[in-house]
Design a protein around this motif. Structure first.
Motif, PDB file in Angstrom:
ATOM      1  N   THR A  62      -5.683 -20.013  -2.914  1.00 42.20           N
ATOM      2  CA  THR A  62      -4.590 -18.771  -2.245  1.00 42.20           C
ATOM      3  C   THR A  62      -3.371 -19.512  -2.053  1.00 42.20           C
ATOM      4  O   THR A  62      -3.137 -20.652  -1.944  1.00 42.20           O
ATOM      5  CB  THR A  62      -5.309 -18.547  -0.860  1.00 42.20           C
ATOM      6  N   ILE A  99      -7.450  -8.243   7.291  1.00 45.58           N
ATOM      7  CA  ILE A  99      -8.003  -7.061   6.439  1.00 45.58           C
ATOM      8  C   ILE A  99      -8.815  -7.574   5.480  1.00 45.58           C
ATOM      9  O   ILE A  99      -9.798  -7.064   5.015  1.00 45.58           O
ATOM     10  CB  ILE A  99      -6.837  -6.278   6.156  1.00 45.58           C
ATOM     11  N   TYR A 100      -8.136  -8.890   4.710  1.00 46.43           N
ATOM     12  CA  TYR A 100      -8.842  -9.265   3.468  1.00 46.43           C
ATOM     13  C   TYR A 100     -10.043  -9.957   3.650  1.00 46.43           C
ATOM     14  O   TYR A 100     -11.147  -9.783   3.135  1.00 46.43           O
ATOM     15  CB  TYR A 100      -7.764 -10.325   3.023  1.00 46.43           C
ATOM     16  N   THR A 119     -13.334  -7.921   1.745  1.00 45.14           N
ATOM     17  CA  THR A 119     -13.444  -8.638   0.468  1.00 45.14           C
ATOM     18  C   THR A 119     -15.390  -8.725   0.439  1.00 45.14           C
ATOM     19  O   THR A 119     -15.589  -8.622  -0.675  1.00 45.14           O
ATOM     20  CB  THR A 119     -12.864 -10.043   0.398  1.00 45.14           C
ATOM     21  N   HIS A 129      -4.886  -6.545  -2.443  1.00 39.51           N
ATOM     22  CA  HIS A 129      -5.337  -7.431  -1.511  1.00 39.51           C
ATOM     23  C   HIS A 129      -5.321  -9.037  -2.061  1.00 39.51           C
ATOM     24  O   HIS A 129      -4.828 -10.003  -1.636  1.00 39.51           O
ATOM     25  CB  HIS A 129      -6.741  -7.443  -1.130  1.00 39.51           C
ATOM     26  N   MET A 166      -9.541  -3.888  -5.093  1.00 38.63           N
ATOM     27  CA  MET A 166      -9.394  -5.141  -4.687  1.00 38.63           C
ATOM     28  C   MET A 166      -7.922  -5.853  -5.112  1.00 38.63           C
ATOM     29  O   MET A 166      -7.577  -6.612  -4.327  1.00 38.63           O
ATOM     30  CB  MET A 166     -10.540  -6.051  -5.131  1.00 38.63           C
ATOM     31  N   THR A 223       0.889  -1.175   0.122  1.00 34.88           N
ATOM     32  CA  THR A 223       0.139  -0.073  -0.089  1.00 34.88           C
ATOM     33  C   THR A 223       0.825   1.187  -0.086  1.00 34.88           C
ATOM     34  O   THR A 223       0.495   2.340  -0.554  1.00 34.88           O
ATOM     35  CB  THR A 223      -0.833   0.052   1.226  1.00 34.88           C
ATOM     36  N   CYS A 271     -13.114 -15.563  -4.945  1.00 35.21           N
ATOM     37  CA  CYS A 271     -13.211 -15.077  -3.466  1.00 35.21           C
ATOM     38  C   CYS A 271     -13.861 -15.735  -2.309  1.00 35.21           C
ATOM     39  O   CYS A 271     -13.210 -15.820  -1.531  1.00 35.21           O
ATOM     40  CB  CYS A 271     -13.582 -13.580  -3.644  1.00 35.21           C
ATOM     41  N   TYR A 327      -2.734  -8.880   7.649  1.00 38.87           N
ATOM     42  CA  TYR A 327      -3.202  -8.715   6.345  1.00 38.87           C
ATOM     43  C   TYR A 327      -4.218  -9.639   5.896  1.00 38.87           C
ATOM     44  O   TYR A 327      -4.972  -9.404   5.246  1.00 38.87           O
ATOM     45  CB  TYR A 327      -2.022  -8.809   5.612  1.00 38.87           C
TER      46      TYR A 327
END
Length: 946
Positions: free
Chosen positions: A840, A862-863, A867, A896, A893, A467, A936, A859
């Motif tokens: 993943t 956060i995802y 999402t 991520h 997105m 980021t 996702c 992290y």
């Protein structure tokens, strides 16, 4: 402004002397600081030495002075020495004042004063009060300047410090002078003069007398002013002070000019025209000597001011030739050599000069006619009185011969002056040619590296980034685009002056244009803590026809100016329909900024002009934006209006009448102007480019945009011709300027020397030169189109799509068994091949977090949180057909997906973003979004805590 220039003349000798002395003193202090004696010390002695260095730098390099001042503050705070902290703050204030950052200077000066008050140190209080008075004087807040100077003077009087008392008396005199209180100014000047005379300080006496002369001249006592200036001149000559001598000579010359042009005084004294000319000749003599010295010492500001005055004096005595030369000398040092005022003035003087030549020619012709008549009379008289008047006739013919010789000499002189006038005219034309050549070279030389900077930045933004990295690169991209705006402003000015600016007439949505302006300027507003608001009236037709890009350019210029000159508050962009019309729109940009003085508003729209010189220094900018905006509005039938009150804010508004269209026109325009990368699949391109960085940019950009593209690189035009001969390319991207053989020469060779189909290949110029004359050379050489550097991806795709011929028979659109276009299925396609294969891959995240599981969990959390929210937004945007919002959400997105190692899913996201932003392949979006959602949701199951 004239008063400020005169006061600078008074101070100039002292400033130059201080600068020279400061340099020698600073070198000695730096050597002492670096010695063994001070290197490892942390005490008050080192604080004092750092302060001395900071003060020495103030007249040479304020930035360096600030650096040492901050070191001094830090050390004084470490050893808890209040007086040292006070002195260090004062040194910083001095340096910020020298750098013209007066608000910052006041901030440090007041800190220093507060500490001095706590210490009850009268000496420091006096110095700080005097410096604050000077800063307020420079800020033109003369009332506060008088207050602080007066407080400093009272302390100096109590301590019998005559030298400082003289300095504060002079400061008070200057404040009264700038307020027009000339009697009060003269009173304090006289007091200061008395003190410096007692001190025996010749330099201060000369400066004070020069200042007193200026005040007395403003009181209209020219004779007394001349007395003061002559005294200062004698002292400066005794000290061999060149700038002081020049300043005194210039002011004496101005006094004689005033005596010559003061009609009331001339009539009162009963002076004749001869006396007026005598005063003008005296003015010319003194001004000429002053300008010669200013030239030698490099005092360009003063040279500019008095060169103009000298031009006026020459014009009044009828010497238009020297008046023209003096005015041209003045224009060399004005803010813009191309200003309309200067061009008109030069044209006026040239016209007077030409008129003077014509009057001389007419006088010669009149004398010739008169002489011919006399010859005929004497000839007839001689016939009857040949014997009696033979001697008289002989003498008469001798006189005639002499007159003819004089007439011939005058004709030769007139011819020589006419030849000189023609040379001056040719020089003016060459100046315009040099200007155009400079603009072309500047554009090319800056755009070439800018193409590499922007291209590499865009390519890097397409890669997996943190980021923070994405934030930094976005800032680089925005800064590069801002630099490109300045370049385009200069080129737009050139186009407008040449009458070559063309306007489009295409359909556009007014809401989208305002949204684009908001998105562009919101970042700048947030940086300054401002609120940017847009208000669009509901009764405006949704789709208009006109030139949206030029509207966008004007609004961004106006909003950018409003944000630049607003320290706090709000900037509003209001769009409303003029009552009683169908599509006459009024645009208003309203800010709560610094405002504009009433007498400066007329100057706003001149090229390269700003309200005053400090504006450019404090806020930056070229001074072109408003000039270009005004012209663009007028080209569209509108008029720019300014309302402003100094200290309260400003409002810039204009109206434009547009045509009205419907959504169908927008759809058709988008269909014609958008090219899908899928249509270029498998294309084989030759890129002729000599710059290594630009080779990487164009090759990687094409490979990222187009599936199965093949790109071949040629380092110059010669290699490009050889490769084109040996290979079968679909299209050539050709740089215009390359070594050995340029792109223009290579294109001409292909078109004239090769046979079909080689000679018919589409060639697109990829060039940093965007001047019309240079682009015309590209087309004359045989190029089909051009894409400017730095290039935008959509421009490049549009150019490729327009000229690429799909001769290989590639099937762009799939057909069903009946020959109809195949409908895209909306069912998701599973990306895993079995129940055990994960979507993943946390390898990249683990490396990025240096195997720190706590950071990795942060992290992942956060995802897991964002999402589901983003998937909901995407489906809602698809249902409402809000494709721009859809594109932005998917773009958010992608980082991520990178962190979670979902490369195939990121590829799907990139397609969705591309199709939604370009409004292409809309029918494929439901299927792609279903696939994104499937991946996702599976990743959420894999990453959720068990």
């Amino acid at each position: 402004m004239k008063k400020i220039i005169i006061l600078l003349l008074v101070c100039l000798p002292v400033l130059l002397h201080a600068r020279k002395q400061g340099q020698a003193r600073m070198d000695s202090l730096i050597s002492e600081l670096n010695s063994e004696n001070y290197r490892n010390r942390e005490d008050s002695a080192k604080v004092k030495l750092l302060n001395e260095i900071a003060m020495s730098y103030s007249s040479i390099n304020p930035d360096e002075g600030i650096k040492y001042g901050k070191q001094s503050i830090e050390l004084a705070q470490n050893i808890n020495w209040s007086k040292g902290i006070s002195l260090a703050n004062f040194a910083l204030g001095i340096n910020y004042g020298s750098g013209a950052d007066y608000p910052k200077a006041l901030e440090y000066d007041f800190i220093a004063l507060k500490l001095a008050d706590e210490l009850k140190n009268k000496r420091l209080q006096e110095q700080y009060l005097g410096e604050i008075g000077y800063i307020y004087y420079m800020l033109k807040d003369y009332d506060k300047g008088l207050d602080y100077y007066d407080r400093a003077l009272k302390i100096a009087a109590r301590t019998n410090d005559e030298r400082d008392s003289a300095k504060y008396l002079t400061g008070i005199s200057s404040c009264y002078l700038m307020q027009g209180e000339y009697f009060a100014a003269m009173d304090y000047n006289s007091q200061a003069l008395k003190v410096v005379k007692n001190l025996g300080d010749k330099a201060s006496v000369a400066n004070t007398q020069l200042s007193g002369g200026i005040i007395i001249r403003n009181l209209k006592n020219i004779t007394k002013a001349l007395e003061y200036f002559n005294k200062s001149l004698a002292l400066y000559q005794e000290m061999d002070d060149k700038n002081g001598i020049a300043s005194s000579l210039a002011n004496i010359g101005e006094c004689y000019f005033i005596l010559a042009t003061d009609t009331t005084k001339l009539n009162t004294l009963g002076l004749k025209e001869q006396s007026r000319k005598a005063n003008l000749n005296e003015a010319i003599s003194y001004l000429t000597r002053a300008i010669a010295i200013f030239k030698a010492t490099g005092s360009l500001d003063h040279l500019q001011s008095y060169a103009r005055l000298l031009s006026e004096a020459y014009e009044l005595v009828g010497n238009y030739k020297d008046a023209l030369e003096s005015y041209k000398l003045y224009t060399v040092f004005t803010d813009s050599v191309f200003s309309n005022e200067n061009i008109k003035k030069i044209a006026k003087l040239e016209g007077k000069h030409d008129a003077e030549l014509k009057e001389k020619q007419i006088e010669v012709q009149r004398l010739q006619i008169k002489q011919a008549k006399k010859e005929r009379i004497y000839y007839l008289a001689g016939l009857g009185l040949l014997v009696l008047f033979s001697i008289v006739l002989f003498n008469r013919f001798r006189i005639i011969r002499k007159n003819k010789t004089q007439l011939e000499e005058k004709n030769l002189l007139i011819a020589a002056e006419k030849e000189n006038a023609d040379k001056l005219r040719m020089r003016a034309e060459q100046s315009e040619q040099f200007k155009q050549k400079f603009l072309a070279n500047m554009s090319h030389e800056i755009r070439t590296p800018m193409n590499a900077v922007l291209g590499m930045t865009n390519l890097t933004l397409d890669t997996p980034l943190t980021t923070k990295q994405e934030k930094y690169l976005t800032a680089v991209k925005k800064s590069s685009e801002n630099l490109l705006v300045i370049i385009n402003d200069v080129l737009d000015l050139s186009k407008l002056e040449a009458g070559k600016m063309e306007l489009e007439n295409i359909p556009f949505r007014i809401e989208e244009q305002i949204s684009q302006v908001y998105d562009t300027m919101q970042f700048k507003a947030e940086e300054k803590g401002l609120m940017l608001r847009t208000e669009v009236a509901k009764d405006i037709p949704a789709v208009l026809t006109g030139d949206p890009s030029r509207l966008n350019q004007v609004l961004i210029n106006l909003c950018g100016n409003a944000i630049k000159f607003t320290g706090k508050g709000t900037v509003r962009l209001v769009v409303e329909k003029v009552s009683g019309t169908e599509a006459t729109i009024r645009f208003r940009v309203i800010d709560s900024g610094i405002g504009i003085p009433a007498d400066k508003i007329g100057k706003l729209f001149e090229s390269f002009q700003q309200v005053d010189a400090s504006t450019s220094r404090k806020y930056g900018g070229t001074g072109l934006g408003l000039s270009i905006s005004k012209t663009l509005v007028e080209m569209q039938g509108g008029k720019m209006v300014v309302k402003s009150e100094e200290g309260t804010g400003s409002e810039f508004s204009f109206t434009i009448t547009y045509g009205v269209a419907d959504e169908k026109a927008i759809t058709e325009a988008n269909a014609n102007n958008k090219v899908s990368p899928a249509l270029l699949m498998g294309i084989y391109i030759l890129v002729a480019e000599d710059n290594d960085y630009n080779q990487v940019v164009i090759k990687d950009t094409l490979e990222n945009l187009i599936r199965d593209v093949k790109v071949d690189i040629a380092e110059n035009g010669k290699i490009a011709v050889e490769k084109h001969t040996a290979n079968s390319y679909d299209l050539i991207l050709m740089d215009a300027h390359m070594p050995e053989m340029s792109g223009l020469e290579a294109t001409e060779y292909i078109r004239k020397k090769m046979e079909s189909p080689k000679k018919d290949i589409p060639i697109i110029a990829l060039t940093a030169s965007v001047i019309e004359a240079n682009l015309e050379k590209c087309y004359q050489a045989g190029m089909n189109a051009h894409v400017p550097k730095p290039f935008r991806r959509e421009e490049l795709l549009n150019a490729l799509g327009k000229y690429y011929k799909n001769e290989k028979g590639l099937e762009i659109e799939k057909k069903d068994e009946k020959g109809q276009p195949e409908v895209t299925k909306t069912e998701p396609v599973a990306t895993d091949t079995g129940p055990s294969e994960k979507i993943t891959n946390l390898t990249y995240l683990s490396e990025f977090c240096e195997q720190d599981k706590t950071r990795m969990k942060k992290y992942i959390d956060i995802y897991l949180r964002v999402t589901p929210v983003n998937l909901t937004k995407i489906n809602e945007a698809l249902g409402k057909e809000e494709y721009l919002y859809l594109s932005q959400t998917v773009h958010a997105m992608k980082p991520h997906l990178n962190f979670m190692g979902m490369k195939p899913t990121r590829a799907v996201a990139e397609k969705i973003e591309l199709y939604a932003s370009e409004l292409s392949n809309i029918e494929e979006l439901p299927g792609l979004i279903s696939k994104l959602q499937y991946d996702c949701e599976k990743s959420l199951g894999e990453l959720s805590p068990k």
